[in-house]
Write a protein that holds these residues in place. Structure first.
Motif, PDB file in Angstrom:
ATOM      1  N   GLY A   1       0.794  -1.234   0.000  1.00 26.37           N
ATOM      2  CA  GLY A   1       0.000   0.000   0.000  1.00 26.37           C
ATOM      3  C   GLY A   1       0.822   1.277   0.000  1.00 26.37           C
ATOM      4  N   ILE A   2       2.087   1.200  -0.415  1.00 28.47           N
ATOM      5  CA  ILE A   2       2.910   2.419  -0.511  1.00 28.47           C
ATOM      6  C   ILE A   2       2.803   2.941  -1.948  1.00 28.47           C
ATOM      7  CG2 ILE A   2       5.238   3.380  -0.336  1.00 28.47           C
ATOM      8  CD1 ILE A   2       5.915   1.128   1.646  1.00 28.47           C
ATOM      9  N   PHE A   3       2.453   4.210  -2.085  1.00 31.62           N
ATOM     10  CA  PHE A   3       2.269   4.816  -3.407  1.00 31.62           C
ATOM     11  C   PHE A   3       3.630   4.989  -4.097  1.00 31.62           C
ATOM     12  CE2 PHE A   3       1.648   8.966  -5.771  1.00 31.62           C
ATOM     13  CZ  PHE A   3       0.879   8.429  -6.791  1.00 31.62           C
ATOM     14  N   VAL A   4       3.762   4.455  -5.310  1.00 32.66           N
ATOM     15  CA  VAL A   4       5.013   4.652  -6.065  1.00 32.66           C
ATOM     16  C   VAL A   4       4.834   5.935  -6.875  1.00 32.66           C
ATOM     17  CG1 VAL A   4       6.645   3.661  -7.710  1.00 32.66           C
ATOM     18  CG2 VAL A   4       5.381   2.158  -6.143  1.00 32.66           C
ATOM     19  N   TYR A   5       5.376   7.010  -6.349  1.00 30.35           N
ATOM     20  CA  TYR A   5       5.154   8.326  -6.959  1.00 30.35           C
ATOM     21  C   TYR A   5       5.882   8.429  -8.301  1.00 30.35           C
ATOM     22  CZ  TYR A   5       5.339  13.307  -7.722  1.00 30.35           C
ATOM     23  OH  TYR A   5       5.249  14.537  -8.301  1.00 30.35           O
ATOM     24  N   TYR A   6       7.146   7.993  -8.321  1.00 28.15           N
ATOM     25  CA  TYR A   6       7.796   7.859  -9.626  1.00 28.15           C
ATOM     26  C   TYR A   6       8.883   6.802  -9.582  1.00 28.15           C
ATOM     27  CZ  TYR A   6      11.845  10.896  -8.288  1.00 28.15           C
ATOM     28  OH  TYR A   6      12.946  11.447  -7.695  1.00 28.15           O
ATOM     29  N   VAL A   7       9.180   6.263 -10.755  1.00 30.03           N
ATOM     30  CA  VAL A   7      10.374   5.453 -10.963  1.00 30.03           C
ATOM     31  C   VAL A   7      11.227   6.266 -11.934  1.00 30.03           C
ATOM     32  CG1 VAL A   7      11.295   3.321 -11.945  1.00 30.03           C
ATOM     33  CG2 VAL A   7       9.208   3.255 -10.559  1.00 30.03           C
ATOM     34  N   GLY A   8      12.444   6.585 -11.523  1.00 38.88           N
ATOM     35  CA  GLY A   8      13.308   7.424 -12.357  1.00 38.88           C
ATOM     36  C   GLY A   8      14.512   6.634 -12.842  1.00 38.88           C
ATOM     37  N   TYR A   9      14.817   6.746 -14.115  1.00 34.77           N
ATOM     38  CA  TYR A   9      15.974   6.054 -14.686  1.00 34.77           C
ATOM     39  C   TYR A   9      17.072   7.071 -14.996  1.00 34.77           C
ATOM     40  CZ  TYR A   9      13.110   1.894 -15.420  1.00 34.77           C
ATOM     41  OH  TYR A   9      12.323   0.789 -15.238  1.00 34.77           O
ATOM     42  N   THR A  10      18.270   6.825 -14.485  1.00 38.64           N
ATOM     43  CA  THR A  10      19.424   7.622 -14.907  1.00 38.64           C
ATOM     44  C   THR A  10      20.165   6.802 -15.949  1.00 38.64           C
ATOM     45  OG1 THR A  10      19.588   8.603 -12.719  1.00 38.64           O
ATOM     46  CG2 THR A  10      21.514   8.815 -14.135  1.00 38.64           C
ATOM     47  N   LEU A  11      20.356   7.394 -17.122  1.00 44.66           N
ATOM     48  CA  LEU A  11      20.950   6.648 -18.235  1.00 44.66           C
ATOM     49  C   LEU A  11      22.439   6.915 -18.352  1.00 44.66           C
ATOM     50  CD1 LEU A  11      18.538   6.905 -21.266  1.00 44.66           C
ATOM     51  CD2 LEU A  11      18.714   5.159 -19.530  1.00 44.66           C
ATOM     52  N   GLU A  12      23.173   5.848 -18.585  1.00 41.93           N
ATOM     53  CA  GLU A  12      24.607   5.970 -18.809  1.00 41.93           C
ATOM     54  C   GLU A  12      24.877   6.236 -20.291  1.00 41.93           C
ATOM     55  OE1 GLU A  12      28.409   3.269 -17.422  1.00 41.93           O
ATOM     56  OE2 GLU A  12      26.506   2.347 -17.908  1.00 41.93           O
ATOM     57  N   HIS A  13      24.116   5.558 -21.150  1.00 46.43           N
ATOM     58  CA  HIS A  13      24.288   5.716 -22.600  1.00 46.43           C
ATOM     59  C   HIS A  13      22.922   5.900 -23.238  1.00 46.43           C
ATOM     60  CE1 HIS A  13      28.279   4.169 -22.048  1.00 46.43           C
ATOM     61  NE2 HIS A  13      27.805   3.053 -21.535  1.00 46.43           N
ATOM     62  N   LEU A  14      22.859   6.755 -24.247  1.00 47.89           N
ATOM     63  CA  LEU A  14      21.580   6.927 -24.938  1.00 47.89           C
ATOM     64  C   LEU A  14      21.148   5.640 -25.636  1.00 47.89           C
ATOM     65  CD1 LEU A  14      21.280  10.468 -26.553  1.00 47.89           C
ATOM     66  CD2 LEU A  14      20.355   9.615 -24.426  1.00 47.89           C
ATOM     67  N   ASP A  15      22.114   4.749 -25.955  1.00 42.48           N
ATOM     68  CA  ASP A  15      21.681   3.518 -26.625  1.00 42.48           C
ATOM     69  C   ASP A  15      21.028   2.513 -25.661  1.00 42.48           C
ATOM     70  OD1 ASP A  15      24.010   2.835 -25.447  1.00 42.48           O
ATOM     71  OD2 ASP A  15      25.125   2.395 -27.290  1.00 42.48           O
ATOM     72  N   HIS A  16      20.946   2.871 -24.381  1.00 43.71           N
ATOM     73  CA  HIS A  16      20.154   2.059 -23.445  1.00 43.71           C
ATOM     74  C   HIS A  16      18.685   2.490 -23.432  1.00 43.71           C
ATOM     75  CE1 HIS A  16      23.867   0.934 -20.802  1.00 43.71           C
ATOM     76  NE2 HIS A  16      23.718   0.138 -21.837  1.00 43.71           N
ATOM     77  N   MET A  17      18.420   3.596 -24.115  1.00 45.54           N
ATOM     78  CA  MET A  17      17.098   4.224 -24.017  1.00 45.54           C
ATOM     79  C   MET A  17      15.960   3.280 -24.407  1.00 45.54           C
ATOM     80  SD  MET A  17      15.780   7.212 -23.351  1.00 45.54           S
ATOM     81  CE  MET A  17      16.794   8.602 -23.839  1.00 45.54           C
ATOM     82  N   GLU A  18      16.164   2.564 -25.518  1.00 47.43           N
ATOM     83  CA  GLU A  18      15.051   1.757 -26.027  1.00 47.43           C
ATOM     84  C   GLU A  18      14.624   0.700 -25.003  1.00 47.43           C
ATOM     85  OE1 GLU A  18      15.284   0.953 -30.101  1.00 47.43           O
ATOM     86  OE2 GLU A  18      13.795  -0.660 -30.065  1.00 47.43           O
ATOM     87  N   GLU A  19      15.616   0.038 -24.394  1.00 50.82           N
ATOM     88  CA  GLU A  19      15.257  -1.007 -23.423  1.00 50.82           C
ATOM     89  C   GLU A  19      14.623  -0.406 -22.169  1.00 50.82           C
ATOM     90  OE1 GLU A  19      18.485  -4.250 -24.991  1.00 50.82           O
ATOM     91  OE2 GLU A  19      18.857  -3.271 -23.085  1.00 50.82           O
ATOM     92  N   VAL A  20      15.076   0.771 -21.790  1.00 51.49           N
ATOM     93  CA  VAL A  20      14.462   1.439 -20.630  1.00 51.49           C
ATOM     94  C   VAL A  20      13.006   1.796 -20.950  1.00 51.49           C
ATOM     95  CG1 VAL A  20      14.490   3.620 -19.332  1.00 51.49           C
ATOM     96  CG2 VAL A  20      16.571   2.265 -19.541  1.00 51.49           C
TER      97      VAL A  20
END
Ligand code: SF4
Ligand SMILES: [Zn+2]
Length: 342
Positions: free
Chosen positions: A201-220
């Motif tokens: 019952g804990i509200f997940v307000y956000y999940v934030g991703y910090t990217l190391e490489h832009l080519d990881h973007m698609e999988e994120v």
């Protein structure tokens, strides 16, 4: 956003100095002069049209206008990018000191109290800390609203998550990365942590991703689609030059947005631009109906303080006023990490 006068920092002495946003050579620069350290000019955006299209509507402000308090300098991870740079040899601040920060340093109608670190969940007394902060808030007639900014790993322990829920946490903000960043095992724990928060019952307000490489973007982006409505919002941010950051090329928000848009078009995902709600470091869009906040922080060379008149508010450096989180992590980096005397 147009070329206008604003306030920035001198990146040497960190004093506030007048600055001007100027356009030349089809790019936007921040032009400023410190009375002691002279004139500087830094590139802030490579796409003028994109920059000038950024319009902010604070009426729909959705970041909790809260106060963020560091409760430990320790962490259970060791990320290559980290604005905090944890130190596991330090002693945690006593609970009564944190409660007096809540009580005395923050104005009476401040919103949610966000417990931050390094990593707040490494504190063994976290349930007791939450209980004591709730007591303090009650005593001050303030809303008992407490959130945790966390890497989420500890929440993979369901029993511990239950204890935290029972202690009275309202929400979590979970910072993650591409699955290769900390390895699959840690990543899996973070995903289990999200599920455990929801189950308890804990509200997940956000999940934030910090990217190391832009080519990881698609999988994120694919992972976000699979998480769907588990979190109220998803954030995607590339690293910036604050704290520990490998020497990487500078990212610009326009390129970040263009890359995500290109992936969405290729996949046939819907793209619904939203009015951004606070400052020029954020771009809001719903992708397949899921809210995304695309973020690119400035650094001390490019910070535009007129754009940071919003929470979350913090006072990480003793003797300095309460200001926006991004400004505070720059000050903290200079004073605590770099040992500068400001
Ligand atoms: S970024 Fe967060 S999780 Fe990673 S080392 Fe720093 S405090 Fe820990
Ligand atoms: Zn200066």
């Amino acid at each position: 956003m147009n070329d206008t006068k604003t306030i920035s920092l001198c990146h040497t002495c960190y004093r506030h100095i007048p600055a001007e946003r100027i356009t030349k050579n089809n790019a936007v620069y921040l032009n400023k002069t410190c009375p002691e350290h002279g004139h500087t000019e830094y590139l802030v955006e490579t796409d003028v049209e994109f920059y000038n299209s950024l319009i902010y509507d604070k009426a729909g402000y959705t970041i909790p206008d809260g106060v963020l308090i560091e409760v430990t300098d320790k962490c259970n991870l060791n990320c290559p990018h980290c604005y905090h740079r944890p130190d596991n040899r330090t002693l945690d601040k006593p609970i009564n000191i944190i409660c007096s920060q809540v009580e005395n340093r923050l104005h009476s109608d401040a919103g949610v109290v966000i417990l931050a670190g390094a990593e707040p969940t490494v504190r063994k007394d976290l349930p007791e800390l939450i209980t004591q902060i709730r007591n303090t808030l009650r005593k001050c007639n303030r809303k008992e609203d407490i959130a945790i900014l966390t890497n989420g790993v500890k929440f993979s322990d369901r029993n511990w998550t239950r204890q935290i829920a029972e202690a009275g946490i309202t929400a979590v903000m979970i910072g993650m990365n591409h699955c290769s960043y900390q390895g699959k095992k840690i990543h899996e724990k973070q995903l289990i942590g999200i599920d455990n928060c929801i189950k308890e019952g804990i509200f997940v307000y956000y999940v934030g991703y910090t990217l190391e490489h832009l080519d990881h973007m698609e999988e994120v982006l694919e992972e976000i689609q699979s998480l769907g409505n588990k979190s109220w919002q998803y954030r995607i941010r590339a690293g910036s030059d604050i704290g520990r950051s490998p020497d990487e090329p500078k990212f610009f928000l326009s390129r970040h947005v263009a890359k995500i848009k290109e992936i969405c078009e290729r996949k046939g995902w819907t793209w619904e631009k939203k009015t951004a709600d606070d400052n020029l470091y954020h771009y809001m869009v719903n992708i397949n109906g899921i809210p995304h906040r695309i973020i690119q922080w400035s650094d001390p060379k490019t910070i535009d303080l007129e754009q940071l008149q919003c929470g979350p508010w913090c006072d990480f450096v003793p003797g300095k006023p309460v200001t926006n989180f991004l400004h505070q992590i720059m000050l903290r980096d200079a004073v605590v990490n770099e040992g500068k005397l400001l």
